[in-house]
Design a protein around this motif. Structure first.
Motif, short mmCIF file in Angstrom:
data_model
loop_
_atom_site.label_atom_id
_atom_site.label_comp_id
_atom_site.label_asym_id
_atom_site.label_seq_id
_atom_site.Cartn_x
_atom_site.Cartn_y
_atom_site.Cartn_z
N ARG A 91 -3.60 -8.01 15.30
CA ARG A 91 -2.65 -6.91 15.44
C ARG A 91 -2.74 -5.96 14.27
O ARG A 91 -2.64 -4.73 14.44
CB ARG A 91 -1.23 -7.46 15.56
CG ARG A 91 -0.14 -6.40 15.75
CD ARG A 91 -0.37 -5.55 16.96
NE ARG A 91 0.70 -4.58 17.16
CZ ARG A 91 0.57 -3.49 17.91
NH1 ARG A 91 -0.57 -3.23 18.54
NH2 ARG A 91 1.59 -2.65 18.06
N ARG A 92 -2.95 -6.50 13.07
CA ARG A 92 -3.10 -5.64 11.90
C ARG A 92 -4.32 -4.73 12.03
O ARG A 92 -4.28 -3.56 11.64
CB ARG A 92 -3.22 -6.49 10.64
CG ARG A 92 -1.90 -7.09 10.17
CD ARG A 92 -2.05 -7.81 8.85
NE ARG A 92 -0.74 -8.21 8.33
CZ ARG A 92 -0.55 -8.76 7.13
NH1 ARG A 92 -1.59 -8.98 6.33
NH2 ARG A 92 0.67 -9.08 6.73
N GLU A 93 -5.38 -5.26 12.60
CA GLU A 93 -6.58 -4.44 12.79
C GLU A 93 -6.28 -3.27 13.71
O GLU A 93 -6.71 -2.13 13.46
CB GLU A 93 -7.71 -5.30 13.36
CG GLU A 93 -9.02 -4.56 13.52
CD GLU A 93 -10.15 -5.47 13.99
OE1 GLU A 93 -11.22 -4.94 14.36
OE2 GLU A 93 -9.97 -6.71 13.99
N ARG A 94 -5.54 -3.54 14.77
CA ARG A 94 -5.18 -2.47 15.70
C ARG A 94 -4.24 -1.47 15.04
O ARG A 94 -4.38 -0.25 15.22
CB ARG A 94 -4.51 -3.09 16.93
CG ARG A 94 -4.01 -2.07 17.96
CD ARG A 94 -5.13 -1.19 18.46
NE ARG A 94 -4.66 -0.28 19.51
CZ ARG A 94 -5.26 0.86 19.82
NH1 ARG A 94 -6.35 1.23 19.16
NH2 ARG A 94 -4.79 1.62 20.79
N LEU A 95 -3.30 -1.94 14.25
CA LEU A 95 -2.38 -1.05 13.56
C LEU A 95 -3.12 -0.14 12.59
O LEU A 95 -2.77 1.04 12.44
CB LEU A 95 -1.31 -1.86 12.82
CG LEU A 95 -0.27 -2.56 13.69
CD1 LEU A 95 0.59 -3.49 12.84
CD2 LEU A 95 0.60 -1.55 14.43
N LEU A 96 -4.14 -0.67 11.95
CA LEU A 96 -4.93 0.16 11.04
C LEU A 96 -5.68 1.25 11.80
O LEU A 96 -5.84 2.37 11.30
CB LEU A 96 -5.91 -0.71 10.25
CG LEU A 96 -5.27 -1.61 9.17
CD1 LEU A 96 -6.33 -2.52 8.55
CD2 LEU A 96 -4.59 -0.77 8.09
N GLU A 97 -6.15 0.94 13.01
CA GLU A 97 -6.81 1.96 13.84
C GLU A 97 -5.83 3.09 14.18
O GLU A 97 -6.17 4.27 14.10
CB GLU A 97 -7.33 1.32 15.13
CG GLU A 97 -8.50 0.37 14.93
CD GLU A 97 -8.91 -0.27 16.24
OE1 GLU A 97 -8.23 -0.04 17.27
OE2 GLU A 97 -9.92 -1.01 16.24
N LEU A 98 -4.61 2.70 14.55
CA LEU A 98 -3.60 3.70 14.89
C LEU A 98 -3.20 4.52 13.66
O LEU A 98 -2.96 5.72 13.76
CB LEU A 98 -2.37 3.02 15.49
CG LEU A 98 -2.60 2.28 16.82
CD1 LEU A 98 -1.33 1.59 17.25
CD2 LEU A 98 -3.09 3.23 17.90
N ALA A 99 -3.13 3.85 12.51
CA ALA A 99 -2.79 4.55 11.27
C ALA A 99 -3.87 5.57 10.90
O ALA A 99 -3.56 6.68 10.44
CB ALA A 99 -2.60 3.54 10.14
N GLU A 100 -5.12 5.21 11.10
CA GLU A 100 -6.20 6.14 10.79
C GLU A 100 -6.14 7.36 11.69
O GLU A 100 -6.37 8.49 11.25
CB GLU A 100 -7.55 5.43 10.95
CG GLU A 100 -8.78 6.34 10.80
CD GLU A 100 -8.90 7.00 9.44
OE1 GLU A 100 -9.73 7.92 9.31
OE2 GLU A 100 -8.18 6.61 8.49
N ALA A 101 -5.81 7.16 12.96
CA ALA A 101 -5.68 8.29 13.89
C ALA A 101 -4.55 9.21 13.44
O ALA A 101 -4.68 10.44 13.49
CB ALA A 101 -5.43 7.78 15.30
N ALA A 102 -3.45 8.64 12.97
CA ALA A 102 -2.33 9.45 12.48
C ALA A 102 -2.73 10.21 11.22
O ALA A 102 -2.38 11.39 11.06
CB ALA A 102 -1.13 8.56 12.21
N ARG A 103 -3.47 9.57 10.35
CA ARG A 103 -3.92 10.23 9.11
C ARG A 103 -4.81 11.42 9.43
O ARG A 103 -4.65 12.51 8.85
CB ARG A 103 -4.69 9.24 8.23
CG ARG A 103 -5.14 9.85 6.90
CD ARG A 103 -6.25 9.06 6.26
NE ARG A 103 -7.49 9.12 7.03
CZ ARG A 103 -8.34 10.16 7.02
NH1 ARG A 103 -8.06 11.24 6.31
NH2 ARG A 103 -9.45 10.13 7.73
N VAL A 104 -5.73 11.23 10.36
CA VAL A 104 -6.63 12.32 10.74
C VAL A 104 -5.84 13.48 11.34
O VAL A 104 -6.12 14.65 11.07
CB VAL A 104 -7.70 11.81 11.73
CG1 VAL A 104 -8.49 12.97 12.31
CG2 VAL A 104 -8.62 10.82 11.04
#
Length: 212
Positions: A36-49
């Motif tokens: 789940r943390r891996e998925r959350l990091l993917e979503l966080a990167e999309a928000a950062r971009v």
């Protein structure tokens, strides 16, 4: 509005969604397992971009076109919206859908439409996001379980600054931004609604030719 709404109010409005996403992701991260943390990091990167793009290049008609996996785009937007709001957001997409477009701009449009659906749904209601191919076009639909919209308001609600209710927070800019993004991609945003029966917003885009 003709073209692109370019002002500080729009920037402030648009940046709220990815910032709220980062806050919700940070809150969820501590209690998540490794997958789940891996998925959350993917979503966080999309928000950062998204934040970086908004700060560097605000006009919504400025596009960086590439082939986009519509299924992934809609799933990311729906999952982030559910995480941020705590409300049920269900996503269903056909396989193999793709469009040529700007992923950050289209994500802006989806964030606005899903957020609008959440904001106008009854407490405990469900927002449904679907993506299908129709006659060569890709239609992404966001359906809510809200109060619906009177027929007289269906067109003017896309004008910047127009708010149909003062019972909920908002600036009246989100749908104007969605329309600008849709038209910049050669598409359109549509709405169907019946008072008392909820609303369905539809982002219609030209499908990408060739295999994904």
């Amino acid at each position: 509005m003709s073209g692109d709404p370019r002002n500080l109010d729009v920037l402030v409005h648009e940046i709220r969604s990815p910032v709220a996403a980062l806050v919700a992701i940070a809150d969820a991260y501590a209690g998540a397992d490794s997958s789940r943390r891996e998925r959350l990091l993917e979503l966080a990167e999309a928000a950062r971009v998204s934040i970086e793009r908004l700060l560097v290049e605000a006009p919504t008609v400025s596009l960086r076109s590439e082939r986009i996996d519509v299924g992934r785009l809609t799933r990311d937007a729906a999952e982030t919206a559910a995480l941020t709001s705590g409300q049920s957001v269900v996503c269903r997409t056909e396989a193999g859908l793709s469009v040529m477009g700007d992923p950050q701009r289209l994500r802006q449009a989806l964030d606005n439409l899903i957020g609008n659906g959440i904001g106008h749904s009854r407490e405990g209601g469900e927002v449904t996001v679907t993506a299908v191919c129709r006659s060569g076009s890709i239609a992404i639909e966001i359906a809510d379980e809200g109060d619906g919209i009177p027929a007289a308001d269906l067109e003017r609600m896309f004008e910047p600054g127009v708010r149909l209710t003062t019972n909920r927070p908002g600036s009246g800019l989100g749908l104007a931004v969605v329309r600008a993004i849709a038209r910049a991609h050669g598409g359109e945003v549509e709405v169907e609604s019946t008072p008392g029966q909820g609303s369905t917003f539809r982002l219609v885009l030209p499908g990408a030719s060739g295999a994904p």
